[in-house]
Design a protein around this motif. Structure first.
Motif, PDB file in Angstrom:
ATOM      1  N   ARG A   1      -4.865  14.223  -5.505  1.00  0.00           N
ATOM      2  CA  ARG A   1      -4.887  15.252  -6.239  1.00  0.00           C
ATOM      3  C   ARG A   1      -5.667  16.637  -5.657  1.00  0.00           C
ATOM      4  O   ARG A   1      -5.642  17.737  -6.256  1.00  0.00           O
ATOM      5  CB  ARG A   1      -6.092  14.934  -7.369  1.00  0.00           C
ATOM      6  N   SER A   2      -6.167  16.393  -4.461  1.00  0.00           N
ATOM      7  CA  SER A   2      -6.519  17.504  -3.491  1.00  0.00           C
ATOM      8  C   SER A   2      -5.617  18.119  -2.474  1.00  0.00           C
ATOM      9  O   SER A   2      -6.097  18.821  -1.542  1.00  0.00           O
ATOM     10  CB  SER A   2      -7.968  17.038  -2.750  1.00  0.00           C
ATOM     11  N   ASN A   3      -4.172  17.786  -2.947  1.00  0.00           N
ATOM     12  CA  ASN A   3      -3.130  18.294  -1.901  1.00  0.00           C
ATOM     13  C   ASN A   3      -2.941  17.556  -0.511  1.00  0.00           C
ATOM     14  O   ASN A   3      -2.456  18.086   0.367  1.00  0.00           O
ATOM     15  CB  ASN A   3      -3.154  19.780  -1.835  1.00  0.00           C
ATOM     16  N   GLY A   4      -3.705  16.660  -0.306  1.00  0.00           N
ATOM     17  CA  GLY A   4      -3.877  15.916   0.903  1.00  0.00           C
ATOM     18  C   GLY A   4      -3.121  14.538   0.760  1.00  0.00           C
ATOM     19  O   GLY A   4      -2.019  14.643  -0.209  1.00  0.00           O
ATOM     20  N   ASN A   5      -3.257  13.441   1.190  1.00  0.00           N
ATOM     21  CA  ASN A   5      -2.530  12.126   1.118  1.00  0.00           C
ATOM     22  C   ASN A   5      -3.656  11.127   0.664  1.00  0.00           C
ATOM     23  O   ASN A   5      -4.802  11.204   1.129  1.00  0.00           O
ATOM     24  CB  ASN A   5      -1.749  11.778   2.133  1.00  0.00           C
ATOM     25  N   VAL A   6      -3.065  10.084  -0.243  1.00  0.00           N
ATOM     26  CA  VAL A   6      -4.208   8.954  -0.365  1.00  0.00           C
ATOM     27  C   VAL A   6      -3.252   7.754  -0.355  1.00  0.00           C
ATOM     28  O   VAL A   6      -2.178   7.554  -0.631  1.00  0.00           O
ATOM     29  CB  VAL A   6      -4.829   9.333  -1.647  1.00  0.00           C
ATOM     30  N   GLY A   7      -3.970   6.420   0.277  1.00  0.00           N
ATOM     31  CA  GLY A   7      -3.500   5.413   0.171  1.00  0.00           C
ATOM     32  C   GLY A   7      -4.142   4.537  -0.795  1.00  0.00           C
ATOM     33  O   GLY A   7      -5.318   4.525  -1.006  1.00  0.00           O
ATOM     34  N   LEU A   8      -3.127   3.791  -1.719  1.00  0.00           N
ATOM     35  CA  LEU A   8      -3.693   3.246  -2.701  1.00  0.00           C
ATOM     36  C   LEU A   8      -3.052   1.840  -2.761  1.00  0.00           C
ATOM     37  O   LEU A   8      -1.656   1.482  -2.345  1.00  0.00           O
ATOM     38  CB  LEU A   8      -2.980   3.852  -4.017  1.00  0.00           C
ATOM     39  N   ARG A   9      -3.755   0.801  -3.388  1.00  0.00           N
ATOM     40  CA  ARG A   9      -3.209  -0.585  -3.315  1.00  0.00           C
ATOM     41  C   ARG A   9      -3.804  -1.070  -4.325  1.00  0.00           C
ATOM     42  O   ARG A   9      -4.906  -1.211  -4.866  1.00  0.00           O
ATOM     43  CB  ARG A   9      -3.696  -1.444  -1.806  1.00  0.00           C
ATOM     44  N   MET A  10      -2.921  -2.006  -5.043  1.00  0.00           N
ATOM     45  CA  MET A  10      -3.506  -2.938  -6.420  1.00  0.00           C
ATOM     46  C   MET A  10      -3.122  -4.325  -6.044  1.00  0.00           C
ATOM     47  O   MET A  10      -2.148  -4.906  -6.137  1.00  0.00           O
ATOM     48  CB  MET A  10      -2.831  -2.419  -7.592  1.00  0.00           C
ATOM     49  N   PRO A  11      -4.219  -5.341  -5.372  1.00  0.00           N
ATOM     50  CA  PRO A  11      -3.971  -6.340  -5.051  1.00  0.00           C
ATOM     51  C   PRO A  11      -3.576  -7.450  -6.035  1.00  0.00           C
ATOM     52  O   PRO A  11      -3.977  -7.387  -7.366  1.00  0.00           O
ATOM     53  CB  PRO A  11      -5.239  -6.769  -4.416  1.00  0.00           C
ATOM     54  N   ASN A  12      -2.889  -8.651  -5.613  1.00  0.00           N
ATOM     55  CA  ASN A  12      -2.526  -9.562  -6.790  1.00  0.00           C
ATOM     56  C   ASN A  12      -3.391 -10.652  -6.580  1.00  0.00           C
ATOM     57  O   ASN A  12      -3.088 -11.825  -5.996  1.00  0.00           O
ATOM     58  CB  ASN A  12      -1.120  -9.999  -6.604  1.00  0.00           C
ATOM     59  N   ASN A  13      -4.642 -10.672  -6.738  1.00  0.00           N
ATOM     60  CA  ASN A  13      -5.928 -11.677  -6.592  1.00  0.00           C
ATOM     61  C   ASN A  13      -6.714 -11.561  -7.667  1.00  0.00           C
ATOM     62  O   ASN A  13      -7.388 -10.255  -7.939  1.00  0.00           O
ATOM     63  CB  ASN A  13      -6.394 -11.437  -5.185  1.00  0.00           C
TER      64      ASN A  13
ATOM     65  N   THR B   1       0.829  -1.157  -0.065  1.00  0.00           N
ATOM     66  CA  THR B   1      -0.224   0.027  -0.200  1.00  0.00           C
ATOM     67  C   THR B   1       0.794   1.240  -0.094  1.00  0.00           C
ATOM     68  O   THR B   1       1.646   1.419   0.882  1.00  0.00           O
ATOM     69  CB  THR B   1      -0.868  -0.012   1.359  1.00  0.00           C
ATOM     70  N   LEU B   2       0.540   1.987  -1.093  1.00  0.00           N
ATOM     71  CA  LEU B   2       1.574   3.373  -1.184  1.00  0.00           C
ATOM     72  C   LEU B   2       0.619   4.423  -0.680  1.00  0.00           C
ATOM     73  O   LEU B   2      -0.560   4.837  -1.213  1.00  0.00           O
ATOM     74  CB  LEU B   2       1.881   3.490  -2.438  1.00  0.00           C
TER      75      LEU B   2
END
Length: 350
Positions: A106-118, A100-101
């Motif tokens: 895009r709104s100048n805050g932070n966002v967590g993103l993940r692309m699962p391998n399933n 998870t990164l």
């Protein structure tokens, strides 16, 4: 409420079952599904009532953020901006996977993103048509679930649906890393090796571009790799491609012969066509001719600031490296010596 459980083939997910689950998600339902790490509890990020219900069902602290799960790499820029090349290299190496990164949103805050391998997870996320957040499918005080029975034990009667895809592959939660600045920060240890992440974040990548990726860019790539090795600059990666390359061909026999004189084996080289993904990962792009620079600007104008003529970057002089294709061997050698001289300067400068 009765929690529905449906069994889905982990290797070949049945699309009708996936679409049924996706519809529940889109309409604000809570759907547990397998990833490669643990079972996640999916909910539509755009549905405020569903998000509030998620926190309530899990007894999750309200100040604990949620990460968005995505099905495709191209979804990243929908949610995140200001993505540095080292982040794209991390993504290329570890996604889809248990990472998870935390990025700049895009709104100048932070966002967590993940692309699962399933396969089940990716199919569900693709079919949902809405942004999906998915913390582990358990009560916050309990261990993350590794199978559908564990989810049912914690959340039976509290959520709408459980997709039973069998036992998860890893059983360890994803590594969570803040990559908004350097050095990167490990927020949660997990399945990914931290040393590898740190090494990638400290690396740089040089991309050489010519026309067919069978001659000039190949020479430059292999010569720079050799030069960097002699200078012990191990954190710099080198790649190459061609603006008009036909993928999967070998390097020119003349190029292979010249590089062999340097003790470099280029027989395994396969041509690669220029793409946005390749340019994203590079810190600097070095081209042979002005036409290559113009083509990159036409296709990907947002990256033109990191594109230079090879001679411009090495010598601060705009001199093209002519294509030797169709010329006798001496023409190849002349081109080779020109590139070799420039590459030595690049190696010291980069």
């Amino acid at each position: 409420m009765k929690t529905q459980v449906i069994k889905v083939d982990a290797l070949n997910p049945e699309i009708d079952k996936i679409r049924e689950a996706a519809l529940i998600l889109a309409r604000g339902g809570l759907v547990a599904f397998p990833t490669e790490t643990v079972y996640g509890l999916g909910v539509n990020l755009e549905d405020k009532k569903a998000i509030a219900r998620l926190y309530e069902v899990k007894n999750r602290p309200r100040d604990k953020p949620l990460s968005i799960h995505i099905a495709h790499e191209h979804d990243i820029e929908r949610f995140a901006g200001d993505i540095s090349p080292y982040i794209w290299r991390i993504i290329n190496k570890f996604w889809p996977g248990p990472l998870t990164l935390v990025l700049r949103s895009r709104s100048n805050g932070n966002v967590g993103l993940r692309m699962p391998n399933n396969k089940i997870a990716l199919s569900l996320l693709a079919e949902a048509g809405v942004p999906v957040v998915a913390p582990s499918a358990n009560l916050s005080s309990n261990p993350p679930p590794k199978d559908a029975d564990s989810v049912l034990k914690d959340l039976d009667g509290r959520i709408d649906l459980i997709i039973d895809g069998g036992q998860v592959e890893l059983g360890v939660e994803s590594t969570v890393v803040d990559v908004t600045s350097l050095p990167i920060k490990i927020l949660r240890s997990g399945a990914i090796n931290i040393t590898m992440l740190e090494k990638l974040s400290q690396s740089k990548e040089v991309l050489f571009v010519c026309t067919g990726n069978s001659c000039r860019s190949v020479m430059a790539q292999y010569l720079l790799e050799k030069e960097l090795k002699s200078l012990k600059k191990t954190s710099i990666c080198v790649s190459s491609c061609g603006v008009s390359a036909i993928e999967g061909l070998g390097a020119s026999s003349s190029v292979i012969s010249l590089l062999k004189e340097e003790g470099v084996d280029a027989k395994r080289h396969l041509t690669v066509r220029l793409s946005r993904e390749i340019v994203l990962r590079a810190d600097v792009v070095l081209v042979m001719e002005t036409m290559h620079k113009r083509e990159i600007e036409r296709m990907y104008p947002e990256f033109i600031d990191k594109v230079y003529l090879l001679s411009e970057f090495a010598d601060n002089i705009a001199v093209i490296v002519d294509d030797p294709i169709g010329k006798p061997q001496e023409g190849y050698r002349e081109c080779y010596l020109q590139i070799k001289k420039l590459v030595k300067k690049v190696a010291k400068k980069i």
